[in-house]
Design a protein around this motif. Structure first.
Motif, short mmCIF file in Angstrom:
data_model
loop_
_atom_site.label_atom_id
_atom_site.label_comp_id
_atom_site.label_asym_id
_atom_site.label_seq_id
_atom_site.Cartn_x
_atom_site.Cartn_y
_atom_site.Cartn_z
N VAL A 26 44.22 43.52 51.68
CA VAL A 26 43.34 43.30 50.54
C VAL A 26 42.80 41.87 50.66
CG1 VAL A 26 44.52 44.91 48.99
CG2 VAL A 26 45.26 42.53 49.07
N PRO A 27 41.71 41.55 49.97
CA PRO A 27 41.23 40.17 50.01
C PRO A 27 42.31 39.22 49.48
CG PRO A 27 39.57 41.61 49.06
CD PRO A 27 40.83 42.43 49.18
N PRO A 28 42.47 38.07 50.12
CA PRO A 28 43.46 37.10 49.65
C PRO A 28 43.03 36.47 48.33
CG PRO A 28 42.25 36.23 51.52
CD PRO A 28 41.79 37.63 51.33
N PRO A 29 44.01 35.93 47.57
CA PRO A 29 43.68 35.27 46.30
C PRO A 29 42.70 34.12 46.50
CG PRO A 29 46.05 35.53 46.57
CD PRO A 29 45.43 35.90 47.88
N ALA A 30 41.72 34.02 45.62
CA ALA A 30 40.66 33.01 45.73
C ALA A 30 41.21 31.59 45.78
CB ALA A 30 39.68 33.15 44.58
N ALA A 31 42.22 31.29 44.97
CA ALA A 31 42.76 29.92 44.93
C ALA A 31 43.41 29.55 46.25
CB ALA A 31 43.76 29.78 43.79
N VAL A 32 44.06 30.51 46.89
CA VAL A 32 44.71 30.22 48.16
C VAL A 32 43.67 30.05 49.26
CG1 VAL A 32 46.42 31.02 49.84
CG2 VAL A 32 46.78 31.44 47.41
N VAL A 33 42.61 30.84 49.22
CA VAL A 33 41.52 30.70 50.19
C VAL A 33 40.88 29.33 50.05
CG1 VAL A 33 39.24 31.55 50.86
CG2 VAL A 33 41.06 33.17 50.35
N ALA A 34 40.65 28.89 48.81
CA ALA A 34 40.06 27.57 48.57
C ALA A 34 40.96 26.48 49.14
CB ALA A 34 39.83 27.35 47.09
N ALA A 35 42.26 26.62 48.94
CA ALA A 35 43.20 25.62 49.46
C ALA A 35 43.18 25.63 50.99
CB ALA A 35 44.61 25.91 48.96
N LYS A 36 43.06 26.81 51.59
CA LYS A 36 42.99 26.93 53.05
C LYS A 36 41.77 26.20 53.60
CE LYS A 36 42.48 30.35 56.71
NZ LYS A 36 42.24 31.74 57.04
N GLN A 37 40.67 26.28 52.86
CA GLN A 37 39.43 25.65 53.30
C GLN A 37 39.33 24.20 52.85
OE1 GLN A 37 36.70 28.41 51.51
NE2 GLN A 37 36.82 29.85 53.22
N GLY A 38 40.32 23.74 52.09
CA GLY A 38 40.33 22.35 51.64
C GLY A 38 39.34 22.08 50.53
N LYS A 39 38.94 23.14 49.78
CA LYS A 39 37.97 22.96 48.70
C LYS A 39 38.69 23.02 47.36
CE LYS A 39 34.35 25.50 51.13
NZ LYS A 39 33.53 26.69 51.09
N PRO A 40 38.16 22.34 46.37
CA PRO A 40 38.66 22.53 45.00
C PRO A 40 38.40 23.98 44.59
CG PRO A 40 37.27 20.58 45.11
CD PRO A 40 37.16 21.29 46.44
N LYS A 41 39.23 24.49 43.70
CA LYS A 41 39.14 25.88 43.25
C LYS A 41 37.74 26.23 42.75
CE LYS A 41 40.69 26.97 39.29
NZ LYS A 41 40.93 27.58 38.05
N ASP A 42 37.10 25.31 42.06
CA ASP A 42 35.79 25.58 41.47
C ASP A 42 34.71 25.83 42.53
OD1 ASP A 42 37.44 24.70 39.51
OD2 ASP A 42 36.11 23.12 38.78
N GLU A 43 34.88 25.28 43.73
CA GLU A 43 33.86 25.39 44.77
C GLU A 43 34.08 26.61 45.67
OE1 GLU A 43 33.48 21.80 47.00
OE2 GLU A 43 33.66 20.57 45.21
N ALA A 44 35.20 27.32 45.49
CA ALA A 44 35.52 28.44 46.40
C ALA A 44 34.56 29.59 46.22
CB ALA A 44 36.96 28.91 46.15
N GLU B 244 43.56 30.08 38.09
CA GLU B 244 43.51 31.31 38.86
C GLU B 244 44.41 31.18 40.09
OE1 GLU B 244 40.35 34.07 41.19
OE2 GLU B 244 39.57 32.61 39.79
N GLU B 245 45.52 30.50 39.96
CA GLU B 245 46.42 30.32 41.10
C GLU B 245 47.56 31.30 41.01
OE1 GLU B 245 47.49 26.39 42.16
OE2 GLU B 245 45.68 25.56 41.30
N LEU B 246 48.17 31.56 42.15
CA LEU B 246 49.35 32.42 42.17
C LEU B 246 50.58 31.60 41.89
CD1 LEU B 246 48.72 34.66 45.24
CD2 LEU B 246 48.71 35.34 42.86
N PRO B 247 51.53 32.10 41.17
CA PRO B 247 51.38 33.24 40.29
C PRO B 247 50.51 32.89 39.08
CG PRO B 247 53.66 32.50 40.34
CD PRO B 247 52.87 31.59 41.22
N ARG B 248 49.85 33.87 38.49
CA ARG B 248 48.87 33.63 37.44
C ARG B 248 49.43 33.83 36.04
NH1 ARG B 248 43.99 37.07 39.76
NH2 ARG B 248 45.65 38.09 40.84
N TYR B 249 50.71 33.79 35.87
CA TYR B 249 51.28 34.07 34.57
C TYR B 249 51.53 32.79 33.80
CZ TYR B 249 51.70 38.56 36.70
OH TYR B 249 51.41 39.73 37.33
N GLY B 250 51.08 32.74 32.55
CA GLY B 250 51.22 31.55 31.73
C GLY B 250 52.37 31.65 30.75
N ARG B 251 53.29 32.55 30.99
CA ARG B 251 54.43 32.73 30.11
C ARG B 251 55.71 32.79 30.94
NH1 ARG B 251 55.70 37.04 32.37
NH2 ARG B 251 54.45 38.89 32.57
#
Length: 187
Positions: A169-187, A70-77
């Protein structure tokens, strides 16, 4: 509430492409096409230029486990993540927010200030779901204003130096987690 008028872009700016192998792509765009590297974010994103704008093409590595990430950018292609248009200034970008909101257009991220390129950004969706960015105040690189490429860490400062203070708008969850120093799963 209606905001009269239209957004007034000055020119088509830069493109961001998702790529399978960033190093192979950098080799192609620098050694064959002749672009110059302006900056990197870790080994995940590179900013390239043909002229004086800090970048007119950016390449982002497709994450190895991209369908679940769920990180930016979120495209897998491979392909386009976003394209951008230059606007005059922050005031025009703020006016654009009002206009987009008045027309019910989905705003994806911004208003923010990227690290590489120092440009302000606002990203929104067109009717087909493509990401469109408005930007302004990009670093200019000329013989009179030389620039030395650097590697930015992949963190909040490379994404938004204003740390979401002007996001509409609310910031992307993955970037917020990185800002707080948490792994993505704990955000």
């Amino acid at each position: 509430m209606t905001t009269p008028g239209k957004i007034k872009p000055r020119k088509l700016g830069h493109l961001v492409l998702m790529v399978r192998d960033i190093h192979k792509s950098v080799h192609f765009y620098t050694e064959i096409l002749g672009l110059e590297v302006s900056d990197w974010i870790s080994d995940q994103m590179v900013f390239l230029r043909a002229g004086s704008d800090h970048h007119d093409l950016a390449l982002a590595q497709i994450p190895a486990d991209s369908p679940e990430r769920e990180e930016l950018p979120r495209y897998g292609r491979p392909g386009l993540e976003h394209f951008s248009y230059l606007v005059d200034d922050l005031a025009e970008m703020e006016r654009a927010v009002q206009l987009l909101q008045a027309h019910g257009v989905e705003i994806v991220r911004g208003i923010g200030k990227h690290g590489p390129g120092e440009n302000l950004f606002l990203v929104f969706k067109d009717p087909d779901g493509n990401n469109v960015e408005l930007y302004c105040e990009m670093t200019q690189i000329t013989p009179a204003q030389p620039y030395e490429a650097k590697v930015w860490e992949r963190n909040i400062d490379s994404f938004d130096q204003w740390r979401f203070a002007r996001f509409v708008v609310p910031p992307p969850a993955a970037v917020v987690a990185a800002k707080q120093g948490k792994p993505k799963d704990e955000a």
